[in-house]
Design a protein around this motif. Sequence first.
Motif, mmCIF file in Angstrom:
data_model
loop_
_atom_site.group_PDB
_atom_site.id
_atom_site.type_symbol
_atom_site.label_atom_id
_atom_site.label_comp_id
_atom_site.label_asym_id
_atom_site.label_seq_id
_atom_site.Cartn_x
_atom_site.Cartn_y
_atom_site.Cartn_z
ATOM 1 N N LEU A 34 -20.127 -1.705 -19.491
ATOM 2 C CA LEU A 34 -20.545 -0.325 -19.707
ATOM 3 C C LEU A 34 -20.119 0.563 -18.544
ATOM 4 O O LEU A 34 -19.645 1.684 -18.755
ATOM 5 C CB LEU A 34 -22.064 -0.264 -19.898
ATOM 6 C CG LEU A 34 -22.650 1.132 -20.144
ATOM 7 C CD1 LEU A 34 -22.111 1.737 -21.428
ATOM 8 C CD2 LEU A 34 -24.179 1.074 -20.180
ATOM 9 N N ALA B 7 -21.894 0.092 -27.503
ATOM 10 C CA ALA B 7 -22.594 0.726 -26.385
ATOM 11 C C ALA B 7 -24.062 0.930 -26.754
ATOM 12 O O ALA B 7 -24.419 0.908 -27.933
ATOM 13 C CB ALA B 7 -21.945 2.077 -26.058
ATOM 14 N N VAL C 144 -15.629 -1.381 -23.242
ATOM 15 C CA VAL C 144 -16.915 -2.026 -22.974
ATOM 16 C C VAL C 144 -16.725 -3.539 -22.897
ATOM 17 O O VAL C 144 -17.306 -4.219 -22.034
ATOM 18 C CB VAL C 144 -17.949 -1.665 -24.061
ATOM 19 C CG1 VAL C 144 -19.225 -2.483 -23.894
ATOM 20 C CG2 VAL C 144 -18.271 -0.179 -24.006
ATOM 21 N N SER D 99 -26.473 6.006 -25.124
ATOM 22 C CA SER D 99 -25.198 6.615 -24.718
ATOM 23 C C SER D 99 -24.712 7.611 -25.761
ATOM 24 O O SER D 99 -24.130 8.651 -25.418
ATOM 25 C CB SER D 99 -24.143 5.527 -24.501
ATOM 26 O OG SER D 99 -24.497 4.667 -23.450
#
Length: 520
Positions: A86, A40, A81, A44
């Motif tokens: 996402l 990610a 993911v 995040s």
Amino acid sequence: MLRKHLDYYMRYLDHDIPAGIVVFLVALPLCLGIAVASGAPPFSGVIAGIVGGLVISVVSGSQLSVSGPAAGLTVIVAAAVDKHGLGGMLLAVALAGLIQIGMGYARAGVIGAYFPSAVIKGMLAAIGLILIMKQLPHAVGYDADAESDLSFLEDDNNATFSFVWSSMSSISPGATIVALASLAILLFWETERVKENRFLSLVPGPLVAVVFGVLFNVLAQSLAPALGIAPQHLVTLPQIFGPMQFAAEIRFPDFGLLTNYHIYVTAATLALVGSLETLLSLEAVDKLDPLKRTAPTNQELKAQGVGNFISGMMGGLPITAVIVRSSANINAGAHTKVACIVHGVLLLLSVMFLAAVLNMIPLACLAAVLLLTGYKLAKPKLVIEQFEKGFAQFAPFAVTIAAILLTDLLKGMAIGMAVGLFFVLYGNYHSAFTLTRDNKNYLLRLQKDVSFLNRAPLRNLLADIEEDSYVVIDGTRATFIDHDIMETLEDFMKAAGDNNIRVELKNVRGLAPAPVMVAA
């Protein structure tokens, strides 16, 4: 009442503010590293840390627990993911938060007690091993497929072994030096010499490793370009300055995936594993608390649920209570939740105004932090301790590790739970009753719980009782006797007269004496 609470929190500001600074310095590299390991954006990870500090700490009933992104969830996050993008992962996080809120209202705070500790330790050890395998290529600056090698795909663990091997033949000298030096710094910072030093003990080891990595790369770029670290191996945060730019970088869930069944499976997995890690961490924090306060578990599940819902809606990773940051908080002298709030404020300010500085951090530094984290989760001492506890403890532990490595986290946990349940039933199967014989006198003693699983061995024992015998059936120690067991005993007593067997009952509630019996 409000005035009383304010006075309580104001009283310990001289302890809580310095502790909050220490937790911030520990949390920042972990937030970035866990985001990278999860496939990610680093942003995040910081969002999750901010929500953990500013939201969960306020709602939580714990004064010292610190919440944020955790290494234990990277397996699930990376798979989400990879499969859903996402936006899909963020949707799963938000839904997991709603599930946790429901669990809190359903008083599921005791759920951690129903998972065998051997299975939980096996899960954490497996995550540690996968974390090490996935971060080794990154620690040596493996350039092939530089973006995807940061991911932590749970459905491709077998390919990880060949990937690690390939990366060893494509080593980047600069990244390797930074990773090895960072590991050395982290290990040195855990020695007694540092812990006993008043000044050094206040400085977190991960921060020192990060500062070294930044300085090394800056000097290498100008003095020895061959040792410089390529831009794709540095932290990549959006260029943010101020609240408006920060708000513009927030990402939202992909609500178009609400009809996708797999999103709900991921959400349920995140909620279950995250809740387990939170409850275990909370139990450890309560034991470490100098004031021996006990945090309400159901309220903690609600707080984690609120935090995960907000984190998912704002583009953040899933959150749990984290023992590493919590123990750092306690060791730094924190007394109340103000320390956790301070750490959240500092994370927010850093990403708003220091993004350019954070983007100078080599990912090899973060890989070193995560390699050490993985080692702590799967250290050999843990394996030895489980082995010494006996086969009934070691087998579920080892099977859970192997199953997670060969399948995925959810299937591995299910297999581990099945093995753990087998040993529980096996132990109950052999300890539910005992039959002692002295010539033709028998004592059948029922222990604690006797279930239908014990019917077959009970029948075999009763069939071996000889003619002209005297049998005492003692239920004094039994707290539960299954209906099937009662029927088996009744059938034996009815047939006992044919073999001139006399039976005496002792504290066997609900079983009426037969004519051939001597009532107790």
